[in-house]
Motif scaffolding. Sequence first.
Motif, mmCIF file in Angstrom:
data_model
loop_
_atom_site.group_PDB
_atom_site.id
_atom_site.type_symbol
_atom_site.label_atom_id
_atom_site.label_comp_id
_atom_site.label_asym_id
_atom_site.label_seq_id
_atom_site.Cartn_x
_atom_site.Cartn_y
_atom_site.Cartn_z
ATOM 1 N N LEU A 139 -11.142 43.199 10.842
ATOM 2 C CA LEU A 139 -12.573 43.423 10.637
ATOM 3 C C LEU A 139 -13.424 42.936 11.800
ATOM 4 O O LEU A 139 -14.498 43.493 12.057
ATOM 5 C CB LEU A 139 -13.023 42.731 9.351
ATOM 6 N N MET A 140 -12.955 41.902 12.506
ATOM 7 C CA MET A 140 -13.730 41.281 13.585
ATOM 8 C C MET A 140 -12.848 41.115 14.814
ATOM 9 O O MET A 140 -12.441 39.999 15.140
ATOM 10 C CB MET A 140 -14.275 39.922 13.124
ATOM 11 N N PRO A 141 -12.500 42.196 15.523
ATOM 12 C CA PRO A 141 -11.626 42.086 16.703
ATOM 13 C C PRO A 141 -12.164 41.047 17.684
ATOM 14 O O PRO A 141 -13.357 41.022 17.989
ATOM 15 C CB PRO A 141 -11.667 43.497 17.295
ATOM 16 N N LEU A 142 -11.268 40.206 18.180
ATOM 17 C CA LEU A 142 -11.698 39.021 18.900
ATOM 18 C C LEU A 142 -12.460 39.338 20.183
ATOM 19 O O LEU A 142 -13.439 38.653 20.511
ATOM 20 C CB LEU A 142 -10.489 38.138 19.209
ATOM 21 N N ASN A 143 -12.051 40.373 20.927
ATOM 22 C CA ASN A 143 -12.766 40.672 22.176
ATOM 23 C C ASN A 143 -14.212 41.060 21.897
ATOM 24 O O ASN A 143 -15.141 40.615 22.581
ATOM 25 C CB ASN A 143 -12.034 41.762 22.966
ATOM 26 N N ASP A 144 -14.421 41.876 20.867
ATOM 27 C CA ASP A 144 -15.779 42.272 20.499
ATOM 28 C C ASP A 144 -16.547 41.093 19.918
ATOM 29 O O ASP A 144 -17.731 40.893 20.217
ATOM 30 C CB ASP A 144 -15.738 43.420 19.487
ATOM 31 N N PHE A 145 -15.879 40.296 19.098
ATOM 32 C CA PHE A 145 -16.530 39.153 18.457
ATOM 33 C C PHE A 145 -17.033 38.164 19.515
ATOM 34 O O PHE A 145 -18.159 37.668 19.433
ATOM 35 C CB PHE A 145 -15.552 38.463 17.503
#
Length: 289
Positions: A139-145
Amino acid sequence: MADPLTASKAAYKFTRVLDLFAAHHGTQRFPIDVVALAKDAANQFGGSDPITEVRAADIKRFEGALVPGEDRREWMLLYNDKIRSEGRIRFTQAHELGHYLLHRHKQESFSCAEKDVVNLEKDEATIEAQADVFASTLLMPLNDFREQMSGSADFDGIGACANRYGVSLTAAALRWLRHTDTQAVLVVHRDGFMQWAFSSEAAFKNGAFYRTRSQTVAIPDASLAANANVDHERCGVEMPAQTWFPHAPADLSLREMKISANEYDSVMTLLVLPRGSSVWQPWNERGAR
């Protein structure tokens, strides 16, 4: 021999498909439609026992469940029909999807309470922790987060992420705390006592943590958290660190934020300490009576 499927690998496989689809069709990337993913999971991962139904159900005491059909050729993903928060529903669905992908050959069925879906484990030792890692990563991909949280260390930044990914404030806050180098502590409390607390690794190493599993911990009287006249303080106020951590240096301050979390009938407090600060009891005072 193929490498075993882990929570992160399973989530990344979906992430690659979703990234390509959004880029090709120009569609909105977030929040993720977990129901559609769940029903397509067998196709994506080569299973012959698909999830055929995702729906709300009367499952008292549980947030979600994953149950097989009579012949185990299909599965049903359920979530508590009393949940009103779309963010909690989406995370619960993703958590149960994680069980389907990672654990359905190891266990007959799954019933997950709030403590399972809001998982506070530091590693992936249990199946609940693994399902939680899968849900967070999906739900919250780390690169985007990390890009979204760049320069943010408050409830405004965390809240913006919660809105972007369609998850609860709690889920977004835990995602941030697990991966930030900021010294921060999240405290969830009700009626003057901590329900649970979670520290970033940097905070934990410098003594900023609470052992809420082994003892009852009261909210400090002089804290913003204890001030009944303040419901929300999203950006924070400066507070003597000794208010929360008695062994902190007298001249050290921290930033305290507060927000009511109606979805959990509790209050959330975020404490952010200066980089490199320590609140451990001095060695020469430890063991003193």
